[in-house]
Design a protein around this motif. Structure first.
Motif, mmCIF file in Angstrom:
data_model
loop_
_atom_site.group_PDB
_atom_site.id
_atom_site.type_symbol
_atom_site.label_atom_id
_atom_site.label_comp_id
_atom_site.label_asym_id
_atom_site.label_seq_id
_atom_site.Cartn_x
_atom_site.Cartn_y
_atom_site.Cartn_z
ATOM 1 N N TRP A 9 11.710 -36.061 37.489
ATOM 2 C CA TRP A 9 10.686 -36.379 37.816
ATOM 3 C C TRP A 9 11.534 -37.289 38.915
ATOM 4 O O TRP A 9 10.463 -36.790 40.580
ATOM 5 N N ARG A 10 12.417 -36.934 39.607
ATOM 6 C CA ARG A 10 13.297 -36.813 40.834
ATOM 7 C C ARG A 10 13.366 -34.883 41.403
ATOM 8 O O ARG A 10 12.861 -35.076 42.903
ATOM 9 N N HIS A 11 12.739 -34.593 40.608
ATOM 10 C CA HIS A 11 12.725 -32.801 40.821
ATOM 11 C C HIS A 11 11.138 -33.007 40.589
ATOM 12 O O HIS A 11 10.614 -31.304 40.666
ATOM 13 N N TRP A 12 10.194 -33.793 40.388
ATOM 14 C CA TRP A 12 8.970 -33.531 39.909
ATOM 15 C C TRP A 12 7.753 -32.598 40.709
ATOM 16 O O TRP A 12 7.361 -31.240 39.840
ATOM 17 N N GLU A 13 7.824 -32.419 41.657
ATOM 18 C CA GLU A 13 6.702 -31.396 42.662
ATOM 19 C C GLU A 13 7.954 -29.670 42.244
ATOM 20 O O GLU A 13 6.451 -29.075 42.041
ATOM 21 N N ARG A 14 9.322 -29.871 42.167
ATOM 22 C CA ARG A 14 9.845 -28.366 42.067
ATOM 23 C C ARG A 14 9.312 -28.478 40.581
ATOM 24 O O ARG A 14 9.364 -27.284 40.288
ATOM 25 N N VAL A 15 9.113 -28.982 39.670
ATOM 26 C CA VAL A 15 8.736 -29.068 38.340
ATOM 27 C C VAL A 15 7.761 -28.148 38.146
ATOM 28 O O VAL A 15 7.093 -26.721 37.143
ATOM 29 N N GLN A 16 6.821 -29.246 38.981
ATOM 30 C CA GLN A 16 5.506 -28.999 38.233
ATOM 31 C C GLN A 16 5.166 -27.566 38.940
ATOM 32 O O GLN A 16 4.073 -26.849 38.677
ATOM 33 N N SER A 17 5.305 -27.125 39.958
ATOM 34 C CA SER A 17 5.914 -26.113 40.459
ATOM 35 C C SER A 17 5.881 -24.592 39.827
ATOM 36 O O SER A 17 5.584 -23.299 40.266
ATOM 37 N N ALA A 18 7.364 -24.699 39.145
ATOM 38 C CA ALA A 18 7.883 -23.693 38.650
ATOM 39 C C ALA A 18 7.115 -23.239 37.801
ATOM 40 O O ALA A 18 5.952 -23.435 36.616
ATOM 41 N N GLN A 19 7.336 -22.156 37.126
ATOM 42 C CA GLN A 19 6.758 -20.843 36.837
ATOM 43 C C GLN A 19 6.141 -21.120 34.659
ATOM 44 O O GLN A 19 4.885 -21.124 34.370
ATOM 45 N N SER A 20 7.720 -22.069 34.436
ATOM 46 C CA SER A 20 7.274 -22.876 33.098
ATOM 47 C C SER A 20 8.102 -23.981 33.441
ATOM 48 O O SER A 20 9.471 -24.202 33.227
ATOM 49 N N PRO A 21 7.169 -24.653 33.797
ATOM 50 C CA PRO A 21 7.965 -26.855 34.009
ATOM 51 C C PRO A 21 8.569 -26.837 32.184
ATOM 52 O O PRO A 21 9.875 -27.343 32.842
ATOM 53 N N ILE A 22 8.587 -26.493 31.135
ATOM 54 C CA ILE A 22 9.099 -27.078 30.180
ATOM 55 C C ILE A 22 10.819 -25.802 30.101
ATOM 56 O O ILE A 22 11.638 -26.526 29.480
ATOM 57 N N ALA A 23 10.763 -24.874 30.767
ATOM 58 C CA ALA A 23 11.747 -24.178 30.740
ATOM 59 C C ALA A 23 12.670 -24.747 31.850
ATOM 60 O O ALA A 23 13.305 -24.913 31.592
ATOM 61 N N TYR A 24 12.208 -25.397 32.523
ATOM 62 C CA TYR A 24 12.925 -25.382 33.751
ATOM 63 C C TYR A 24 13.194 -27.488 33.522
ATOM 64 O O TYR A 24 14.072 -27.310 33.117
ATOM 65 N N ALA A 25 12.537 -27.850 32.337
ATOM 66 C CA ALA A 25 13.200 -29.187 31.809
ATOM 67 C C ALA A 25 13.811 -28.966 30.569
ATOM 68 O O ALA A 25 15.278 -29.921 30.376
ATOM 69 N N ARG A 26 13.459 -27.868 30.223
ATOM 70 C CA ARG A 26 15.294 -27.330 29.107
ATOM 71 C C ARG A 26 15.732 -27.318 29.559
ATOM 72 O O ARG A 26 17.496 -27.088 28.821
ATOM 73 N N GLY A 27 16.424 -26.606 31.318
ATOM 74 C CA GLY A 27 17.536 -26.112 31.329
ATOM 75 C C GLY A 27 18.537 -27.077 31.489
ATOM 76 O O GLY A 27 19.472 -27.364 31.402
ATOM 77 N N ILE A 28 17.198 -28.179 32.102
ATOM 78 C CA ILE A 28 18.235 -29.593 32.212
ATOM 79 C C ILE A 28 18.933 -30.341 30.626
ATOM 80 O O ILE A 28 20.006 -30.397 31.211
ATOM 81 N N VAL A 29 17.898 -30.438 30.268
ATOM 82 C CA VAL A 29 18.307 -30.446 28.547
ATOM 83 C C VAL A 29 20.011 -30.237 28.160
ATOM 84 O O VAL A 29 20.877 -30.509 28.509
ATOM 85 N N THR A 30 20.025 -28.787 28.824
ATOM 86 C CA THR A 30 21.473 -27.616 28.284
ATOM 87 C C THR A 30 22.395 -27.452 29.291
ATOM 88 O O THR A 30 23.450 -28.395 28.237
ATOM 89 N N ASN A 31 21.448 -28.270 30.297
ATOM 90 C CA ASN A 31 22.556 -28.586 30.597
ATOM 91 C C ASN A 31 23.242 -29.130 30.766
ATOM 92 O O ASN A 31 24.733 -29.894 30.483
ATOM 93 N N LEU A 32 22.526 -30.689 31.017
ATOM 94 C CA LEU A 32 23.473 -32.537 30.240
ATOM 95 C C LEU A 32 23.621 -31.567 28.879
ATOM 96 O O LEU A 32 25.004 -32.755 28.882
ATOM 97 N N ALA A 33 23.601 -31.831 27.868
ATOM 98 C CA ALA A 33 24.182 -31.447 26.399
ATOM 99 C C ALA A 33 25.620 -30.667 26.423
ATOM 100 O O ALA A 33 26.439 -31.404 26.763
#
Length: 172
Positions: free
Chosen positions: A47-71
């Protein structure tokens, strides 16, 4: 009303992907309580980076990257805390616990894999993420993804009592 559009799009993204991101966090960490927290934390970042996430080639890949980093950060924190407790003698390691031929489930076997291999195997096989996307998510080369996935699958197969694991590709 672009703010409302963004909020609506984010809510749709959340609804569509919350379960998968929570499952990804669970498979990487092996901890169901932590996985829900990590997924929630990931969505805060999304949500904090929603504009960047939405404009990413693959928003779900972006989100998965965040999850794996947090994990990964969570696992490191747990390891440091456990090491500290072991040094203080507050936890005992039972030497025979991994030697006993018990029923080994996939989650337990996954937890035995080194973190990078675990991440690659989970993303490739549990989530069917293409190698190129796994490389992007984890910030490593496609060659490294192939290597970690192949070695991880072989190791997982060994842990699961030599039952062959479907690898969908060449071995090596």
């Amino acid at each position: 009303m672009p703010e409302l559009d963004a909020e609506y799009a984010f809510r749709r993204f959340f609804d569509d992907h919350h379960t998968d991101l929570s499952r990804l966090a669970y498979l990487v960490t092996g901890d169901s309580q932590a996985s829900d927290d990590l997924a929630a934390d990931a969505f805060v970042e999304v949500w904090r980076h929603w504009e960047r996430v939405q404009s990413a080639q693959s928003p779900i890949a972006y989100a998965r990257g965040i999850v794996t980093n947090l994990a990964r950060q969570w696992i490191k924190r747990q390891s440091r805390e456990r090491a500290g407790l072991l040094r203080l003698g507050l936890l005992r390691r039972d030497r025979g616990e991994s030697d006993t031929p018990a029923i080994i489930d996939v989650r337990a076997a996954l937890r035995r894999l080194p973190l990078r291999r675990r991440e690659c195997v989970i993303l490739r096989y549990a989530f069917d993420v293409p190698e190129r996307e796994v490389a992007t998510i984890l910030g490593i080369s496609i060659g490294a993804v192939k290597s970690h996935t192949s070695r991880g699958a072989a190791q997982l197969s060994e842990y699961l009592n030599g039952m062959p694991l479907m690898t969908g590709g060449h071995h090596g």
